[in-house]
Design an enzyme around this catalytic site. Structure first.
Site, PDB file in Angstrom:
ATOM      1  N   ARG A  51      29.435  32.843 -66.149  1.00  0.00           N
ATOM      2  CA  ARG A  51      29.800  34.011 -65.353  1.00  0.00           C
ATOM      3  C   ARG A  51      31.103  34.585 -65.914  1.00  0.00           C
ATOM      4  O   ARG A  51      31.740  33.989 -66.764  1.00  0.00           O
ATOM      5  CB  ARG A  51      29.895  33.696 -63.849  1.00  0.00           C
ATOM      6  CG  ARG A  51      30.290  32.343 -63.411  1.00  0.00           C
ATOM      7  CD  ARG A  51      31.731  31.988 -63.663  1.00  0.00           C
ATOM      8  NE  ARG A  51      32.612  33.026 -63.116  1.00  0.00           N
ATOM      9  CZ  ARG A  51      33.793  33.319 -63.602  1.00  0.00           C
ATOM     10  NH1 ARG A  51      34.263  32.668 -64.657  1.00  0.00           N
ATOM     11  NH2 ARG A  51      34.535  34.249 -63.059  1.00  0.00           N
ATOM     12  N   ASP A 240      34.259  43.873 -63.285  1.00  0.00           N
ATOM     13  CA  ASP A 240      32.909  43.775 -63.836  1.00  0.00           C
ATOM     14  C   ASP A 240      32.364  45.133 -64.253  1.00  0.00           C
ATOM     15  O   ASP A 240      31.471  45.202 -65.090  1.00  0.00           O
ATOM     16  CB  ASP A 240      31.978  43.130 -62.814  1.00  0.00           C
ATOM     17  CG  ASP A 240      32.210  41.637 -62.717  1.00  0.00           C
ATOM     18  OD1 ASP A 240      31.412  40.888 -63.293  1.00  0.00           O
ATOM     19  OD2 ASP A 240      33.195  41.222 -62.085  1.00  0.00           O
TER      20      ASP A 240
END
Length: 353
Positions: A51, A240
């Site tokens: 991640r 992100d």
């Protein structure tokens, strides 16, 4: 690995597989796993074994390059169509992190003019490895640019994990802390636990301690009190996806920190590479927000902590509007105002992105 940097890499390319650090096992165990297929890569991304936006992009690029080696055709057009299908499959793993699509599209561009299947297969591997190499230097430069914002003695808050294991090396939001350590600058980090998956508690504290960085763990609902009582100097987080106007999607809870920082007049910074910007997205309202399994909220480590039938809202990200952001730290410099204009200018100067 240098003596001053003891954090293991999150992902590495091997001859016939991808080697990843299983971040779901941290901090109790340091476990490395081998990925052999596109399904392995997809699962590793979805289940958060890998991640962090840059690390997701690198892993997906490796996954595409690896899977392409098994395509059995000598027809370059057929090969490219199968590569596109693999790309679309991997791209569906997580919708919010734009680095995923960016890395996969970059690999497709690399083979646009490939004359043969063998050449295309080689090019895909080389391009994926190049993405990882560039990311390490990008993160180091983000850290250098961020470091000028801090001075010895500062107390800095962060959330989630935007560190070395979320990238190829150093991280984004955590990069300045490793560089400060190397320069003997005294920075103290307050890491929010980051419910419900606890990336701050499990990952950020673990890797900062591995790197010898001074860190204190707090629960998410202690942030306001900590800002006030511990005289927090700044907040720095990763991202992100960043829209053209500077709105930034990051781990759920980031917006709360930005609002609190505004109240306490504390600078709030985003640290991210240019690959995290999505200039095709006008503002944060157009950023897709991933919603995850309700069990992440209702259970902890397999133990039920809420009524099994309770309704759950579990967005993985929130969007911080640009007016709450003091600056966006990139490898090319720090954007501090007029976000749309500065972002447009930045991408005009770096048209290869």
């Amino acid at each position: 690995m240098s003596k001053e940097f003891e954090v293991p890499r999150s992902v590495e390319w091997e001859e016939n597989h991808i080697n990843i650090l299983n971040q779901q096992k941290l901090p109790a165990e340091t476990v490395f796993e081998h990925l052999y297929t596109k399904e392995d890569v997809y699962d590793a991304i979805v289940t958060l074994k890998v991640r962090g936006a840059p690390a997701i992009g690198i892993t997906a690029a490796f996954g595409l390059a690896l899977s392409a080696q098994d395509i059995e055709t000598e027809d370059i057009d057929v090969f490219k169509q199968e590569v596109i299908q693999i790309k679309e499959y991997l791209n569906s793993a997580r919708p919010t992190a734009v680095n995923l699509a960016w890395a996969l599209e970059r690999l497709l561009r690399r083979i646009e003019r490939a004359a043969s299947v063998n050449a295309a297969k080689t090019d895909l591997v080389h391009e994926a490895i190049q993405i990882q190499i560039e990311d390490e230097e990008t993160c180091r430069q983000i850290g250098q640019n961020a470091l000028q914002l801090f001075k010895s003695g500062d107390r800095i808050m962060t959330i989630c994990n935007a560190g070395s294991i979320a990238t190829s090396r150093y991280g984004t939001a955590l990069a300045p802390f490793y560089l400060a350590k190397k320069k003997n600058l005294d920075l103290h980090i307050y890491a929010c636990e980051t419910r419900p998956v606890l990336q701050g508690a499990r990952l950020t504290t673990w890797e900062l301690m591995q790197g010898g960085v001074d860190v204190t763990l707090i629960t998410d609902n202690m942030a306001a009190h900590t800002m006030k009582e511990k005289q927090i100097s700044a907040v720095i987080v990763g991202a992100d996806r960043i829209a053209r106007n500077g709105d930034a999607a990051n781990k759920i809870g980031t917006l709360s920190l930005a609002i609190l920082a505004k109240h306490f007049q504390i600078p709030f910074f985003i640290a991210a590479p240019l690959s995290t910007f999505d200039v095709s997205t006008k503002d944060g309202s157009d950023i897709p927000i991933e919603e995850r399994d309700p069990l992440e909220v209702k259970e902890f480590n397999g133990v039920q902590i809420a009524p099994p039938d309770v309704q759950v809202f579990n967005p993985a990200f929130d969007v911080t509007p640009h007016h709450l952001i003091s600056g966006i730290i990139t490898e090319k410099g720090i954007i501090t105002s007029n976000y749309t204009e500065e972002i447009d200018a930045l991408f005009a100067e770096n048209i290869s992105l």
